[in-house]
Write an enzyme that holds these catalytic residues in place. Structure first.
Site, PDB file in Angstrom:
ATOM      1  N   GLU A 192       0.795  -1.403   0.096  1.00 19.97           N
ATOM      2  CA  GLU A 192      -0.227  -0.245  -0.489  1.00 19.97           C
ATOM      3  C   GLU A 192       0.709   1.217  -0.173  1.00 19.97           C
ATOM      4  O   GLU A 192       0.664   2.035   1.329  1.00 19.97           O
ATOM      5  CB  GLU A 192      -0.913  -0.457   1.246  1.00 19.97           C
ATOM      6  CG  GLU A 192      -1.889  -1.267   0.889  1.00 19.97           C
ATOM      7  CD  GLU A 192      -3.022  -1.458   2.419  1.00 19.97           C
ATOM      8  OE1 GLU A 192      -2.809  -0.236   3.446  1.00 19.97           O
ATOM      9  OE2 GLU A 192      -4.144  -1.791   2.250  1.00 19.97           O
ATOM     10  N   GLU A 201      -5.697  -8.418   0.498  1.00 20.03           N
ATOM     11  CA  GLU A 201      -6.513  -8.165   1.919  1.00 20.03           C
ATOM     12  C   GLU A 201      -7.749  -7.738   1.238  1.00 20.03           C
ATOM     13  O   GLU A 201      -8.195  -7.090   1.216  1.00 20.03           O
ATOM     14  CB  GLU A 201      -6.252  -7.094   2.370  1.00 20.03           C
ATOM     15  CG  GLU A 201      -4.058  -7.508   3.112  1.00 20.03           C
ATOM     16  CD  GLU A 201      -3.979  -6.126   3.920  1.00 20.03           C
ATOM     17  OE1 GLU A 201      -5.180  -4.849   4.583  1.00 20.03           O
ATOM     18  OE2 GLU A 201      -2.072  -5.679   3.831  1.00 20.03           O
TER      19      GLU A 201
HETATM   20  C1  FCB Z   1      -5.115  -1.856   5.760  1.00 24.60           C
HETATM   21  C2  FCB Z   1      -3.234  -2.659   6.012  1.00 24.60           C
HETATM   22  C3  FCB Z   1      -3.064  -3.427   7.168  1.00 24.60           C
HETATM   23  C4  FCB Z   1      -4.451  -2.665   8.758  1.00 24.60           C
HETATM   24  C5  FCB Z   1      -5.627  -3.490   7.081  1.00 24.60           C
HETATM   25  C6  FCB Z   1      -7.231  -2.875   8.276  1.00 24.60           C
HETATM   26  O1  FCB Z   1      -4.913  -0.998   4.825  1.00 24.60           O
HETATM   27  O2  FCB Z   1      -2.821  -3.525   5.069  1.00 24.60           O
HETATM   28  O3  FCB Z   1      -2.349  -3.717   7.331  1.00 24.60           O
HETATM   29  O4  FCB Z   1      -4.580  -1.811   8.825  1.00 24.60           O
HETATM   30  O5  FCB Z   1      -5.934  -2.071   6.449  1.00 24.60           O
END
Ligand code: FCB
Length: 435
Positions: free
Chosen positions: A166, A351
């Protein structure tokens, strides 16, 4: 109901994700100070001043944590390596740190879990932060060397390796909004960070390939739907600016499409001199792209300096931390990425997850997972090459500036005793993955 494994293409990977600073505990194993430690030590930056010194004591409990992944029936585990653990002063290798990741990878393989490595998930050694961190071009070579050091030790056994998690959070959230370390609110710092983070990515990929890395290298980006808060032309323009900054800057640069116009309108004066000459290095060929998706946000026009956007709360159901739940956004991004940016490149959902203030009974999380897996299936049905779904996160853990408040885990963690208890969602996933 969570869709069953058999309703996905053969070879589709199910996993869970974590990151080093959020679970390991920085007090163990010779980790050096990182900019997250000093950010958290500054009043007002994190919930109750909490930091990652204890994490979830994963450094001590990693074997039983890997058992939780295996027992759920997962195929893969996405983890990150701590920069400050591997290179405590930014330069000198801590052998204990590399030994830890070596054991961890072997532990995954012994349990039939495919290791998905992310080199950097946000804990920059303080020594490098002091020299300007992502604002200083010097960071590019430090970062490449960090990736090479880790890869030389465990690269032979990982399924995939991603440079960064990210870059929007690393640059914009941390240098423009000030929500994450180093907590700046400065557009010039932001412009430098947004460029250097991508140059660091490209330079690391090139260095790893030169070292003989296999064709399993990628990058993990986050995407967040930006909708206009109302029907006005101003709100539409604000949402388009937000979309350019968040959803297009990084993927366009990585794919050789340059930086998006709506973002350059405000950022170009703040980029480092000669940025154009770096675009080719940034756009290294990749083997896959990671997609993180959580929510959508709504934007209206704000007076004042660029980007003149303000977030407006929306009407959809919300999580513990007020993020709107909108699964179709995941389908939309996967389809859009293929169409506009990545073509035939394999996409991994690296994710997706949700925070609720739950104990172990978590029907809302089960519903969230079901809906987002269906969203992935909708993209597959539209011909997108989606290869995985990693739930964020295996464990309740340290959620950055929100401290230990939000609970994202499939497994509940009692922060007094550090005892782990699988939630109903862990059991439901295990059932869906079995057979
Ligand atoms: C993402 C991050 C992770 C966590 C989630 C909720 O942006 O990669 O570390 O903070 O959100």
């Amino acid at each position: 109901m969570i869709p069953k494994r058999s309703s996905f293409p053969p070879g589709f990977l199910f996993g869970a994700a974590t990151s080093a600073y959020q679970i390991e505990g920085t007090q163990f194993g010779g980790t050096g100070p990182s900019h997250w430690d000093s950010f958290a030590a500054t009043p007002g930056n994190t919930f109750q001043g909490q930091d990652g010194s204890r994490g979830c004591e994963h450094y001590l409990r990693w074997e039983s944590d890997l058992d939780l992944l295996k027992d759920a029936g997962f195929d893969a585990y996405r983890f990150s390596t701590s920069w400050a653990r591997v290179l405590p002063d930014g330069r000198t290798v801590n052998p204990e740190g590399l030994d830890f990741y070596d054991r961890l990878v072997d532990g995954m393989l012994a349990r039939g879990l495919k290791p998905f490595l992310t080199f950097h998930h946000w804990d920059m050694p303080s020594a490098l932060a002091t020299r300007g961190g992502w604002q200083n071009r010097e960071i590019v070579d430090h970062f490449a060397r960090f990736c090479q050091t880790v890869y030389a030790r465990i690269g032979d056994r990982v399924e995939t390796a991603a440079t960064l998690n990210e870059p929007w959070c690393i640059s914009w959230l941390s240098h423009f909004m000030g929500f994450h370390a180093p907590g700046l609110r400065d557009i010039r710092a932001t412009g430098h960070a947004m460029h250097h983070v991508m140059l660091a990515h490209g330079t690391a990929i090139a260095a790893l390939r030169a070292d003989g890395a296999r064709d399993h290298l990628g990058l993990v980006l986050n995407f967040e739907t930006a909708h206009p808060a109302d029907d006005s032309a101003e709100a539409r323009a604000a949402a388009a600016r937000q979309d350019a900054i968040y959803n297009r800057w990084f993927v366009q640069a990585a794919m050789g499409q340059g930086y998006p116009t709506e973002a350059m309108e405000g950022l170009e004066p703040h980029l480092p001199k000669g940025w154009q000459d770096d675009l080719a290095m940034i756009a290294q060929p990749l083997d896959w792209l990671g997609v993180n998706y959580y929510t959508r946000k709504n934007y209206a026009h704000a007076p004042g300096p660029w980007p003149q956007t303000v977030e407006v709360p929306g009407p959809l159901p919300k999580t513990q931390i007020d993020w709107e739940i909108r699964p179709e956004g995941l389908t939309e991004f996967l389809v859009r990425l293929k169409r506009d940016h990545t073509g035939d490149l394999p996409l991994y959902i690296t994710e997706s997850g949700v925070a609720f203030a739950d104990e172990t009974d978590d029907p809302n999380r089960i519903a969230y997972i079901a809906a987002h897996l269906q969203a992935a299936q909708a993209a597959l049905a539209e011909g997108v090459d989606v290869r995985s779904f990693f739930y964020w996160s295996l464990l309740d853990n340290y959620e950055w500036s929100l401290g230990y408040l939000p609970r994202f885990g499939l497994v509940h963690v009692d922060y007094e005793t550090m005892e782990r208890t699988p939630k109903a969602s862990w059991h439901a996933l295990r059932e869906a993955l079995a057979g």
